[in-house]
Design an enzyme around this catalytic site. Sequence first.
Site, PDB file in Angstrom:
ATOM      1  N   ASN A 579      15.114 -61.704 -10.033  1.00  0.00           N
ATOM      2  CA  ASN A 579      15.007 -63.171 -10.025  1.00  0.00           C
ATOM      3  C   ASN A 579      13.652 -63.608  -9.504  1.00  0.00           C
ATOM      4  OD1 ASN A 579      15.651 -62.229  -7.386  1.00  0.00           O
ATOM      5  ND2 ASN A 579      16.163 -64.324  -6.809  1.00  0.00           N
ATOM      6  N   CYS A 581      12.672 -64.166  -6.551  1.00  0.00           N
ATOM      7  CA  CYS A 581      12.248 -63.567  -5.281  1.00  0.00           C
ATOM      8  C   CYS A 581      12.580 -62.090  -5.183  1.00  0.00           C
ATOM      9  CB  CYS A 581      12.857 -64.330  -4.113  1.00  0.00           C
ATOM     10  SG  CYS A 581      12.566 -66.101  -4.173  1.00  0.00           S
ATOM     11  N   GLU A 583      15.268 -60.240  -5.253  1.00  0.00           N
ATOM     12  CA  GLU A 583      16.401 -59.663  -4.524  1.00  0.00           C
ATOM     13  C   GLU A 583      17.687 -59.604  -5.346  1.00  0.00           C
ATOM     14  OE1 GLU A 583      17.106 -64.037  -3.562  1.00  0.00           O
ATOM     15  OE2 GLU A 583      15.498 -62.708  -4.200  1.00  0.00           O
TER      16      GLU A 583
END
Length: 959
Positions: A579, A581, A583
């Site tokens: 995604n 970020c 994670e």
Amino acid sequence: MQLSTPSARPAATQPAARPAAAPADNTAYTDYKVIRRNGAVVGFEPGKISIALTKAFLAVNGGQGAASARVRELVEVLTAQVVNALVRRQPGGATFHIEDIQDQVELALMRSGEHDVARAYVLYREKRSQQRALLHTQPDQPVLHVTDDGRRVPLDAQHLHAVIQAACVGLDDYVSADGIFNETVKNLYDGVPTDEVFKSAILAARSQLEKDPAYSTVTARLLLHTIRKEVLGKEVEQDEMAGQYAEYFPRFIARGIEAGLLNPKLAEFDLARLGAALDHARDLQFNYLGLQTLYDRYFLHVKGERIELPQVFFMRVSMGLALGEENEAERETRAIEFYRLLSSFDFMSSTPTLFNAGTTHSQLSSCYLTTVSDDLEGIYDAIKENALLAKYAGGLGNDWTPVRALRSHIKGTNGESQGVVPFLKVVNDTAVAVNQGGKRKGAVCTYLETWHLDIEEFLELRKNTGDERRRTHDMNTANWIPDLFMKRVIEGGDWTLFSPSDAPDLHDKVGKAFEEAYTAYEAKTQTGELTLFKRMPAITLWRKMLSMLFETGHPWITFKDPCNIRSPQQHVGVVHSSNLCTEITLNTNESEIAVCNLGSVNLVAHLKTLDDGTVALDHDKLKRTIGTAMRMLDNVIDINYYAVDKARNSNAKHRPVGLGIMGFQDALHKMRVPYASQDAIEFADRSTEAVCYYAYWASTELAAERGRYSSFRGSLWDRGILPQDSLELLREERGGYVEVDTSATLDWNALRERIKEHGMRNSNCIAIAPTATISNIIGVSACIEPTYQNLYVKSNLSGEFTIVNDYLVRDLKKLGLWDEVMVADLKYFDGSLSKIDRVPPELRQLYATAFEVEPRWLVECAARRQKWIDQSQSLNIYMAGASGKKLDETYKLAWQRGLKTTYYLRTLGATSAEKSTGRGGELNAVPTAGDKLPEPEVVGAACTMRPGDPGFEECEACQ
């Protein structure tokens, strides 16, 4: 301008001494002004600083000593230091208070080693301050007036002092209410509006933050006083708030529904019971940054006027989450349970949940992952879906690997494709245009696999040079790297690039299956069956990846095979990207948009002190917290607003959630463990094991109560393979290259048996997100981040905030080392203790900053966490003295340790980071549309953005 100086000796014994000349022509500083104590504004004249310094030496050393060549030279140097300290942060001009200038003179004297002169200067300033105070008490002094509702009335100084004193309750050992009061009054003028009086108090407390971090709490309480007046229409003392909360809460619900902000179903709750449960004492937990952030960006408002108070806000969010409870009779009980968890700061939901829970548009999920199909309709559908998902604060991860490469044949038009890049420019501009409901910048990350023929141009998307039509300065990018590429790099092999239109099955293949298909396509290039390809040494492409990562901060390094081979859901699809970020690792395809909602446990709040004085995890509390948190996250899936049907269907089918942690660095400080140590690695292992164990246990308990997720059958969970077991699967697929500690301490066999009996409620449970904003709200270190600096200025959409490491301050105060010189040294050395010799070595090691921690320690800690996590973690890599060799070693180590993803590479810039003055400054405010946010600092162009900087907080789309 007049500077205070120590009294000279009697004239009869003083030989004449000629003051040193100013270091520069005063006309060079015409854009700088000085506020005198009487409020008059005069020109800034550096020459007067020289005069004051010369008189200071004269008072201590006598005429001959003060007139010596050494003193004249020293005065010139010290004056230059004072002037530079004042003007370097505001080269375009500024206005200083006379006290600020005198403070800099003191610091210059102390740092030069002239302690006798500095002492005399300090004592004289204090004496003059006392004399001025006596003058202010004389009856002939004019009375200061304020304007209140159009009426001009005398300032009620006693009331103002009482408000400030109340804000200091419990902090008397660290703060001075009188000091804040005096600074507040000093900055007032006759006829000042009442509201400005309390803003002055907030600024006065805020300006003392460098003296002690406790002033942040005082500032928050003074801000709370003004918020209560705005919301309740009157000033209310802290001890009255229990009754005020209970009385106001039903009115808030009614007003929110009437304004079209709140879900009408909230009126069906027992509002009297919920109002009585609001704990006003928890208002006192906030620091200034946390409360200001809530006020600016989270509290609901009607026509610009806030209608929420902190505990009302937490209850509104909790009620919104309790709407997911099937048993309506228990909704109030669950709402109170959720409220107590949030308001205690033991756990915090992600930003989209806090924004929208209980509102008419309950888009509560944080992350959306999509796969873009290789046709014009599919491409523009994907861009439209980006816009719809971003509107209500969703962060986006796009998989663009299926889209054919530049020069590929287009059958429908018998032409050639322009490749991926032109479409990514549209994606970039869409993210800018749809700025998450006007609350923050839209955010998207595009992923491309390493074998894609457009990969070289993809690597250059964030460069500041070249054709602007083929650049995406506002969009993040990430490499999606198969294991075969890393093996070719390590073994010195070649690498071949293909168009997805010629090798379509590579997109969905992983591990050994990918390797077989890939080598088969390479064979076709030898026979001439495939003509559109490019071959190069794998190390050449790897070096360009690392070079662009250093130069632009992008694309990030993420690994396809660990994400898939260790995925519990590999039986029903493929993880094609992470995604925004890095994670989240969930399956996507043309008919499914993966969704994940997030929240994070405050790790430091789950430590306890044992009888022997050591600090350890409180497993009982952690289990209770996670049990409630997982229920809250699971509820989001059913009550969430889905702008796109593909997202709704996918989320209902798999029910993934992402529980994370924050405060890891705080926990290490509390345990007295340096980040760069084996003990830190061990704590990363054991703490993540506990969090994951209790999260998986909570999910299987929810499955027993609510039923297992629909695609459970055939998953790794169903096969009895837990996340740590999947490391062996990865090792088998790679043929080695996996070096991870596999120790465990909890009863995982018992968990396996329970899952075998009841199944799992959620396909995925754990993801460590950046927590950029929610960690600010509760006042702890972000997720798994090391300390950025021990003293620095954090910038975000709410303004600038001085951040001081309170653990460090407490330690230095015990040793008698926390003083103005220490503050000045920390500023000079960019928040680092490493060159401050008077600080004991053990403290310098304990409070080492992010760039002083070798990146291998970050990777090793992350590897221990990744062992237990069913998704991934947002892992920033901090690197001082970055080099090609260091980059190569760090990212190869990350791959060999089985990490799934990495996030930003952060390197030190050639220029120093912004240094805090901690004095005065403008009130924090959200910039208007016309304001230009500061750009992130770039090193040759390596990314050096700091936590909290504009641009860095694009990861807020997750947290």
